[in-house]
Write a protein that holds these residues in place. Structure first.
Motif, PDB file in Angstrom:
ATOM      1  N   THR A  37      -1.951 -25.560   3.055  1.00 56.37           N
ATOM      2  CA  THR A  37      -1.349 -25.112   4.623  1.00 56.37           C
ATOM      3  C   THR A  37      -2.063 -24.286   5.104  1.00 56.37           C
ATOM      4  OG1 THR A  37       0.183 -23.665   3.154  1.00 56.37           O
ATOM      5  CG2 THR A  37       0.853 -25.693   3.845  1.00 56.37           C
ATOM      6  N   HIS A  38      -2.778 -23.383   4.408  1.00 53.18           N
ATOM      7  CA  HIS A  38      -3.573 -22.283   4.929  1.00 53.18           C
ATOM      8  C   HIS A  38      -4.915 -22.903   5.827  1.00 53.18           C
ATOM      9  CE1 HIS A  38      -5.701 -18.399   5.437  1.00 53.18           C
ATOM     10  NE2 HIS A  38      -6.774 -18.807   5.265  1.00 53.18           N
ATOM     11  N   TYR A  39      -5.395 -23.970   5.118  1.00 52.52           N
ATOM     12  CA  TYR A  39      -6.530 -24.907   5.769  1.00 52.52           C
ATOM     13  C   TYR A  39      -6.119 -25.461   7.025  1.00 52.52           C
ATOM     14  CZ  TYR A  39      -9.898 -28.511   6.007  1.00 52.52           C
ATOM     15  OH  TYR A  39     -10.870 -29.406   6.599  1.00 52.52           O
ATOM     16  N   ILE A  40      -4.906 -25.988   6.964  1.00 51.14           N
ATOM     17  CA  ILE A  40      -4.031 -26.815   8.074  1.00 51.14           C
ATOM     18  C   ILE A  40      -4.069 -25.756   9.283  1.00 51.14           C
ATOM     19  CG2 ILE A  40      -2.171 -27.693   8.982  1.00 51.14           C
ATOM     20  CD1 ILE A  40      -1.800 -29.053   6.195  1.00 51.14           C
ATOM     21  N   VAL A  41      -3.433 -24.565   9.006  1.00 51.18           N
ATOM     22  CA  VAL A  41      -3.063 -23.466   9.941  1.00 51.18           C
ATOM     23  C   VAL A  41      -4.449 -23.220  10.798  1.00 51.18           C
ATOM     24  CG1 VAL A  41      -2.417 -21.202  10.503  1.00 51.18           C
ATOM     25  CG2 VAL A  41      -0.990 -22.800   8.981  1.00 51.18           C
ATOM     26  N   LEU A  84       0.620 -36.359  11.195  1.00 58.83           N
ATOM     27  CA  LEU A  84      -0.999 -36.677  11.058  1.00 58.83           C
ATOM     28  C   LEU A  84      -1.556 -36.588   9.883  1.00 58.83           C
ATOM     29  CD1 LEU A  84      -2.070 -33.596  13.662  1.00 58.83           C
ATOM     30  CD2 LEU A  84      -1.453 -36.291  14.196  1.00 58.83           C
ATOM     31  N   VAL A  85      -1.084 -35.724   8.749  1.00 53.06           N
ATOM     32  CA  VAL A  85      -1.275 -35.947   7.461  1.00 53.06           C
ATOM     33  C   VAL A  85      -1.381 -37.363   6.856  1.00 53.06           C
ATOM     34  CG1 VAL A  85      -1.088 -35.095   4.940  1.00 53.06           C
ATOM     35  CG2 VAL A  85      -1.200 -33.438   6.993  1.00 53.06           C
ATOM     36  N   HIS A  86      -0.083 -37.917   7.301  1.00 54.56           N
ATOM     37  CA  HIS A  86       0.387 -39.301   6.636  1.00 54.56           C
ATOM     38  C   HIS A  86      -0.518 -40.251   7.400  1.00 54.56           C
ATOM     39  CE1 HIS A  86       4.573 -38.053   4.972  1.00 54.56           C
ATOM     40  NE2 HIS A  86       3.547 -37.925   4.000  1.00 54.56           N
ATOM     41  N   ASP A  87      -0.829 -39.998   8.701  1.00 54.53           N
ATOM     42  CA  ASP A  87      -1.690 -40.870   9.567  1.00 54.53           C
ATOM     43  C   ASP A  87      -3.021 -41.083   8.894  1.00 54.53           C
ATOM     44  OD1 ASP A  87       0.165 -41.658  11.243  1.00 54.53           O
ATOM     45  OD2 ASP A  87      -0.380 -40.529  13.026  1.00 54.53           O
ATOM     46  N   ASN A  94     -11.312 -39.647   7.277  1.00 49.81           N
ATOM     47  CA  ASN A  94     -11.976 -38.678   6.680  1.00 49.81           C
ATOM     48  C   ASN A  94     -12.037 -37.577   7.418  1.00 49.81           C
ATOM     49  OD1 ASN A  94     -12.239 -39.847   4.123  1.00 49.81           O
ATOM     50  ND2 ASN A  94     -14.017 -40.911   4.631  1.00 49.81           N
ATOM     51  N   ARG A  95     -11.808 -37.435   8.603  1.00 56.07           N
ATOM     52  CA  ARG A  95     -12.002 -36.647   9.748  1.00 56.07           C
ATOM     53  C   ARG A  95     -10.779 -36.444  10.591  1.00 56.07           C
ATOM     54  NH1 ARG A  95     -16.584 -33.841   8.341  1.00 56.07           N
ATOM     55  NH2 ARG A  95     -16.747 -32.977  10.413  1.00 56.07           N
ATOM     56  N   ARG A  96     -10.369 -35.016  10.815  1.00 55.57           N
ATOM     57  CA  ARG A  96      -9.549 -34.611  11.971  1.00 55.57           C
ATOM     58  C   ARG A  96      -9.676 -33.724  12.609  1.00 55.57           C
ATOM     59  NH1 ARG A  96      -5.120 -36.614  14.316  1.00 55.57           N
ATOM     60  NH2 ARG A  96      -4.622 -37.806  12.517  1.00 55.57           N
ATOM     61  N   SER A 101     -10.287 -34.112   6.741  1.00 54.02           N
ATOM     62  CA  SER A 101      -8.785 -34.368   6.664  1.00 54.02           C
ATOM     63  C   SER A 101      -8.357 -33.820   5.127  1.00 54.02           C
ATOM     64  CB  SER A 101      -8.323 -35.941   7.029  1.00 54.02           C
ATOM     65  OG  SER A 101      -9.231 -36.711   6.002  1.00 54.02           O
ATOM     66  N   ILE A 102      -7.194 -33.750   5.130  1.00 55.35           N
ATOM     67  CA  ILE A 102      -6.452 -33.366   3.745  1.00 55.35           C
ATOM     68  C   ILE A 102      -6.842 -34.403   2.627  1.00 55.35           C
ATOM     69  CG2 ILE A 102      -4.348 -32.620   2.673  1.00 55.35           C
ATOM     70  CD1 ILE A 102      -5.087 -30.563   4.908  1.00 55.35           C
ATOM     71  N   ASN A 103      -6.595 -35.617   3.100  1.00 52.25           N
ATOM     72  CA  ASN A 103      -6.989 -36.701   2.132  1.00 52.25           C
ATOM     73  C   ASN A 103      -8.382 -36.678   1.827  1.00 52.25           C
ATOM     74  OD1 ASN A 103      -6.644 -37.835   4.643  1.00 52.25           O
ATOM     75  ND2 ASN A 103      -7.719 -39.419   4.241  1.00 52.25           N
ATOM     76  N   ALA A 104      -9.376 -36.422   2.432  1.00 56.44           N
ATOM     77  CA  ALA A 104     -10.735 -36.387   2.144  1.00 56.44           C
ATOM     78  C   ALA A 104     -11.063 -35.320   1.214  1.00 56.44           C
ATOM     79  CB  ALA A 104     -11.610 -36.212   3.593  1.00 56.44           C
ATOM     80  N   LEU A 105     -10.363 -34.025   1.478  1.00 52.25           N
ATOM     81  CA  LEU A 105     -10.513 -33.117   0.328  1.00 52.25           C
ATOM     82  C   LEU A 105     -10.043 -33.148  -0.733  1.00 52.25           C
ATOM     83  CD1 LEU A 105     -10.914 -30.092   3.180  1.00 52.25           C
ATOM     84  CD2 LEU A 105     -12.813 -31.169   1.959  1.00 52.25           C
TER      85      LEU A 105
END
Length: 325
Positions: A37-41, A84-87, A94-96, A101-105
């Motif tokens: 979540t820190h990465y997202i923020v 967005l995470v689910h999308d 792999n990019r956002r 993206s979260i799934n890439a990492l």
């Protein structure tokens, strides 16, 4: 000054405080979750949705907001981030916003669980403070977004999409979240008033215009936003294409459907489709419809007294259709 910064000016302090509250609303006892979540923020986008919440709330109330407004903005951002995470998992992206993206990492399983966590956090934030009127607005948005995505998948298989079905898809998929932002803003300061429904309609109109602008990017000559022809490659039915299909000869219609269904990876064929849509007036038609939605949204705003918040919202409406990506 960039347009987005100009729009944000009247609510700059509120947005700073919101960012703190939003970070807190994501906190968990699980270290891995906090790391994600820190990465997202730290990789936030323009934050248009919270801006809608604050600007609408201030316009409707004459400049006053409260804790409910902050909660509404946090809830909508939590829900938006979850989708967005689910999308990214669904699209295998792999990019956002230029970052991984979260799934890439962290892989798909963790990304899906993080999306679920953010969704539950958003819903609980409303329940904890008994904001049940706001919870209803959010829950309807979540339901409609899921329905819109599934309706689009169902229709993409047959390509028999009408303009009305297209509007229903984009209303649910894209416009419903912006509609929720605007109705939440009004609901936070003026619950049980006509402003809540009026602002919902306002947000829906902007969302429709926003999605059509996205459709038009697919036919752009420059690599802005997303690469040209990507919607055709993904067999997404956009307004310029629907208009062209409904206004050409049977022979051309069959050629278009065959191209989109069976030759969507062929660059030359995709370019031919794009060129045909352009000369058939598909872009001109879609642009006109987009402007009609914009003008309807501005008409709703015109019923409110002039203020810096109203001016920012007018700027936002125009930005939606003038943006370059």
């Amino acid at each position: 000054m960039k347009v987005v910064e100009q729009i944000k000016l009247p609510i700059i302090d509120e947005m700073e405080l919101f960012e703190q509250k939003f970070s807190q609303s994501m906190s968990s006892k699980v270290a891995l979750l906090n790391r994600i979540t820190h990465y997202i923020v730290n990789r936030k986008g323009k934050q248009m949705r919270p801006m809608f919440v604050f600007l609408v709330a201030k316009m409707v109330s004459g400049g006053q907001i409260n804790d409910r407004t902050y909660r509404g903005a946090s809830v909508i951002e939590l829900i938006h981030t979850a989708t967005l995470v689910h999308d990214d998992v669904v699209d295998d992206s792999n990019r956002r916003r230029g970052f991984f993206s979260i799934n890439a990492l962290w892989k798909n399983k963790i990304a899906v669980l993080v999306g679920d966590y953010l969704l539950s956090k958003g819903l609980l934030l409303s329940i904890d403070y008994e904001d049940f009127d706001m919870l209803k607005i959010i829950s309807v948005a979540v339901r409609e977004m899921s329905e819109g995505e599934l309706l689009q998948i169902e229709k993409a298989r047959s390509l028999d999409i009408t303009e009305d079905v297209y509007y229903e898809i984009i209303r649910q998929k894209t416009a419903t979240l912006i509609a929720s932002c605007c109705s939440l803003g009004a609901c936070s300061v003026a619950p049980d008033t006509t402003a809540v429904q009026q602002m919902r309609k306002f947000g829906e109109l902007i969302g429709m215009a926003f999605q059509i602008k996205d459709d038009l990017f697919d036919y752009g000559d420059t690599a802005i936003g997303k690469p040209t022809g990507i919607d055709i490659k993904e067999q997404k039915m956009t307004l310029p294409l629907i208009y062209t299909l409904n206004n050409c000869s049977k022979e051309k219609r069959n050629w278009l459907i065959n191209s989109v269904k069976n030759h969507n990876k062929n660059k030359k064929r995709v370019k031919e489709v794009i060129d045909f849509v352009k000369i058939s007036g598909g872009l001109t038609y879609a642009t006109q419809v987009m402007h009609d939605f914009k003008n309807e949204a501005l008409h709703i705003l015109s019923e409110y007294p002039d203020s810096i918040y109203k001016s920012s919202l007018e700027l936002m409406v125009n930005y939606v259709i003038d943006r370059k990506k």
